[in-house]
Design an enzyme around this catalytic site. Structure first.
Site, PDB file in Angstrom:
ATOM      1  N   ASP A   1       4.567   0.355  -3.394  1.00 22.88           N
ATOM      2  CA  ASP A   1       5.257   0.266  -4.682  1.00 22.88           C
ATOM      3  C   ASP A   1       4.576   1.078  -5.777  1.00 22.88           C
ATOM      4  O   ASP A   1       4.617   0.713  -6.945  1.00 22.88           O
ATOM      5  CB  ASP A   1       5.393  -1.211  -5.134  1.00 22.88           C
ATOM      6  CG  ASP A   1       5.989  -2.059  -4.029  1.00 22.88           C
ATOM      7  OD1 ASP A   1       7.004  -1.640  -3.469  1.00 22.88           O
ATOM      8  OD2 ASP A   1       5.416  -3.119  -3.713  1.00 22.88           O
TER       9      ASP A   1
ATOM     10  N   LYS B   1       6.241   6.020  -5.007  1.00 24.28           N
ATOM     11  CA  LYS B   1       6.346   7.157  -4.057  1.00 24.28           C
ATOM     12  C   LYS B   1       7.778   7.653  -3.975  1.00 24.28           C
ATOM     13  O   LYS B   1       8.024   8.825  -3.795  1.00 24.28           O
ATOM     14  CB  LYS B   1       5.949   6.730  -2.634  1.00 24.28           C
ATOM     15  CG  LYS B   1       4.516   6.378  -2.440  1.00 24.28           C
ATOM     16  CD  LYS B   1       4.277   5.961  -1.009  1.00 24.28           C
ATOM     17  CE  LYS B   1       5.073   4.751  -0.592  1.00 24.28           C
ATOM     18  NZ  LYS B   1       4.753   3.516  -1.278  1.00 24.28           N
TER      19      LYS B   1
ATOM     20  N   GLY C   1      11.427   0.209   0.493  1.00 24.86           N
ATOM     21  CA  GLY C   1      12.675   0.219  -0.277  1.00 24.86           C
ATOM     22  C   GLY C   1      12.567   1.127  -1.470  1.00 24.86           C
ATOM     23  O   GLY C   1      11.558   1.106  -2.166  1.00 24.86           O
ATOM     24  N   HIS C   2      13.561   1.989  -1.659  1.00 25.37           N
ATOM     25  CA  HIS C   2      13.587   2.766  -2.892  1.00 25.37           C
ATOM     26  C   HIS C   2      15.005   3.125  -3.286  1.00 25.37           C
ATOM     27  O   HIS C   2      15.912   3.149  -2.466  1.00 25.37           O
ATOM     28  CB  HIS C   2      12.686   4.006  -2.825  1.00 25.37           C
ATOM     29  CG  HIS C   2      12.738   4.740  -1.536  1.00 25.37           C
ATOM     30  ND1 HIS C   2      11.661   4.819  -0.693  1.00 25.37           N
ATOM     31  CD2 HIS C   2      13.738   5.390  -0.932  1.00 25.37           C
ATOM     32  CE1 HIS C   2      12.007   5.503   0.361  1.00 25.37           C
ATOM     33  NE2 HIS C   2      13.258   5.866   0.255  1.00 25.37           N
TER      34      HIS C   2
ATOM     35  N   GLN D   1       4.966   1.980   2.378  1.00 27.11           N
ATOM     36  CA  GLN D   1       3.913   1.026   2.002  1.00 27.11           C
ATOM     37  C   GLN D   1       2.764   1.788   1.332  1.00 27.11           C
ATOM     38  O   GLN D   1       3.042   2.703   0.583  1.00 27.11           O
ATOM     39  CB  GLN D   1       3.421   0.213   3.212  1.00 27.11           C
ATOM     40  CG  GLN D   1       4.448  -0.786   3.738  1.00 27.11           C
ATOM     41  CD  GLN D   1       5.478  -0.166   4.665  1.00 27.11           C
ATOM     42  OE1 GLN D   1       5.130   0.515   5.601  1.00 27.11           O
ATOM     43  NE2 GLN D   1       6.730  -0.419   4.408  1.00 27.11           N
TER      44      GLN D   1
HETATM   45  P1  IMP Z   1       5.414  -6.585   6.856  1.00 27.80           P
HETATM   46  O1  IMP Z   1       5.281  -5.098   6.709  1.00 27.80           O
HETATM   47  O2  IMP Z   1       6.806  -7.078   6.599  1.00 27.80           O
HETATM   48  O3  IMP Z   1       4.850  -7.095   8.154  1.00 27.80           O
HETATM   49  O4  IMP Z   1       4.525  -7.276   5.705  1.00 27.80           O
HETATM   50  C1  IMP Z   1       3.114  -7.202   5.698  1.00 27.80           C
HETATM   51  C2  IMP Z   1       2.583  -7.043   4.286  1.00 27.80           C
HETATM   52  O5  IMP Z   1       2.948  -5.765   3.783  1.00 27.80           O
HETATM   53  C3  IMP Z   1       3.140  -8.059   3.287  1.00 27.80           C
HETATM   54  O6  IMP Z   1       2.140  -8.374   2.358  1.00 27.80           O
HETATM   55  C4  IMP Z   1       4.254  -7.294   2.601  1.00 27.80           C
HETATM   56  O7  IMP Z   1       4.530  -7.787   1.310  1.00 27.80           O
HETATM   57  C5  IMP Z   1       3.644  -5.903   2.557  1.00 27.80           C
HETATM   58  N1  IMP Z   1       4.646  -4.837   2.495  1.00 27.80           N
HETATM   59  C6  IMP Z   1       5.429  -4.389   3.485  1.00 27.80           C
HETATM   60  N2  IMP Z   1       6.227  -3.396   3.064  1.00 27.80           N
HETATM   61  C7  IMP Z   1       5.921  -3.181   1.773  1.00 27.80           C
HETATM   62  C8  IMP Z   1       6.383  -2.241   0.797  1.00 27.80           C
HETATM   63  O8  IMP Z   1       7.219  -1.365   1.042  1.00 27.80           O
HETATM   64  N3  IMP Z   1       5.815  -2.355  -0.442  1.00 27.80           N
HETATM   65  C9  IMP Z   1       4.846  -3.265  -0.729  1.00 27.80           C
HETATM   66  N4  IMP Z   1       4.380  -4.149   0.162  1.00 27.80           N
HETATM   67  C10 IMP Z   1       4.907  -4.107   1.405  1.00 27.80           C
END
Ligand code: IMP
Length: 436
Positions: A13, A16, A40-41, A224
């Protein structure tokens, strides 16, 4: 410089999406190399708004190829919805390509994601519950479906007959919601996916390497952020993919010598979603004020993000793990009219000053931020942003330049992009031509 990777330096977040979108205009091909629809964007092209999760950002730009690399996990059911959303909004996905080696997220992965979180109890990770972790687990356990499997009916039939009972047992064991599909119904569903995306599936490593051989401009789009990397992030409070520099190669099928530059995207303050250590986190009113000022609510989950001051111990770790050659600093306008700006330059852990981000969660939980304080600047009204952008970097408030230049000096990386607002135009680009 025909290839450039864009990677978030914090916990995702960082903005990017905007920077990638801004640079996508100059690229011929855009590749996603890890993660899935946990990202997500929102992208605006010719006045049309697209909300993307699994599709690479470049897909909505006519004439470009947008690649889902082998390191990505793909939920084809949800990708189908996204494709329909793009088409319904006047876009096209003709440029989409999906690696035949990319693994698929199945419905049972989503169910297992929820069940695993329940099992973790107080150690919950706070995942997006999109099935990302369980899909990567199956990849490593060698029981995953790959996009290319959809093109081979016999192989698909054989794999479903072997894998489905295995996963049904796992759902039982985890007391997860059961899966009602049969071998036949799953085969039918997967044939439907083949009809939907079969024409986009190919060996994307060949595609990307050929493009590089031809001198085309390629962007590797990270999802991420570096601190969510499975190895180098705040394990176990991480995502399940390689978000740092190495992930570019393994996740898109290119060798390290094909990556010419890495742009680290740094938000001018820090946020994180989900659980895990966060040394510069604010609390109470102060945190809520920054959350609201920055609009820090997730695109994928709608969750309010945790907020805190800029942490250069985090950014140094990210820069080392990713090899930043330049930086994009985003959302610095959110800090307008903040009289005192603390920037974390070290941690104090058990009475010692620590400059490098530690692996141990226990140590991180005991860490206290060591701050250097910067004087804030008086900002401008949002409607004045374009005139500030046009006036250029040298005419930004002196205190803002001091803040930026301190980050540059600390990380030894130039801040080539300064983002002053959500729109693509609200950007100061100190390089101009990114490909030379
Ligand atoms: P997962 O990727 O759904 O397994 O989540 C693992 C961790 O990564 C959690 O803390 C999520 O909130 C974080 N996370 C996953 N995708 C994003 C993203 O696009 N932005 C911010 N945090 C993310």
């Amino acid at each position: 410089m025909p290839s450039l990777a864009i990677i978030g330096a914090q916990w995702g977040d960082e903005g990017k999406g905007k920077i990638t979108d801004y640079l996508d205009e100059q690229a011929d091909l855009i590749v996603r190399f890890q993660g899935g629809n946990n990202a997500g964007h929102t992208i605006i092209v010719d006045g049309k708004t697209f909300k993307l999760h699994g599709l690479p950002s470049g897909v909505v730009r006519p004439g470009k190829l947008a690649v889902i690399g082998n390191g990505v996990v793909v939920n084809l059911e949800e990708l189908g919805d996204e494709i329909n959303h793009v088409i319904a909004n006047g876009g096209s996905v003709d440029g989409l390509r999906i690696s035949d080696r990319a693994h698929l997220i199945m419905n049972y992965h989503k169910k297992l994601d929820g069940a695993e979180e329940k099992y973790r109890g107080k150690n919950v990770v706070g995942t997006t519950k999109k099935g990302i972790g369980p899909a990567y687990q199956d990849k490593i356990a060698r029981i995953g479906f790959r996009a290319g499997d959809l093109l081979e009916d016999d192989l698909l039939d054989d794999k479903i007959a072997f894998i489905l009972p295995y996963k049904k047992d796992m759902l039982d064991l985890m007391e997860a919601e059961p899966c009602s599909c049969t071998v036949e119904s799953l085969l039918d569903k997967m044939r439907g996916w083949r009809d939907m995306v079969g024409r986009y599936i190919c060996d994307t490593s060949v595609l990307v390497n050929d493009a590089l051989d031809q001198g085309k401009n390629v962007i590797f789009e990270g999802a991420q952020g570096a601190m969510l990397d499975i190895d180098h992030g705040t394990y176990p409070y991480v995502t399940s993919s390689a978000t740092c520099g190495g992930g570019i190669c393994t996740g898109s099928g290119v060798a390290p010598n094909r990556i010419d530059g890495v742009l680290g995207v740094i938000k001018a303050y820090t946020t994180r979603v989900g659980e895990g250590p966060f040394v510069t986190e604010l609390s109470g009113e102060e945190e809520l004020a920054l959350q609201h000022k920055g609009g820090e609510f997730g695109v994928t989950t709608g969750r309010g993000r945790r907020c805190g001051w800029l942490d250069l111990v985090v950014c140094e770790h990210a820069s080392r793990m990713c090899g930043f050659t330049s930086m994009g600093i985003t959302k610095i306008d959110v800090l307008n009219d903040t009289p005192d700006l603390p920037v974390c330059v070290a941690y104090e852990i058990d009475g010692e000053e620590v400059k490098h981000f530690p692996a141990s969660i226990a140590k991180l939980n005991r860490a206290k931020p060591v701050y250097e304080h910067f004087k804030g600047w008086n900002g401008w009204r949002p409607e004045d942003t374009m005139s500030v952008v046009k006036a250029g970097y040298d005419n930004l408030p002196g205190e803002m330049r001091e803040y930026i230049e301190f980050v540059e000096k600390y990380l030894k990386v130039p801040a080539d992009i300064i983002s002053l607002g959500p729109d693509r135009d609200e950007t100061i680009d100190r390089r101009g031509d990114w490909w030379n």
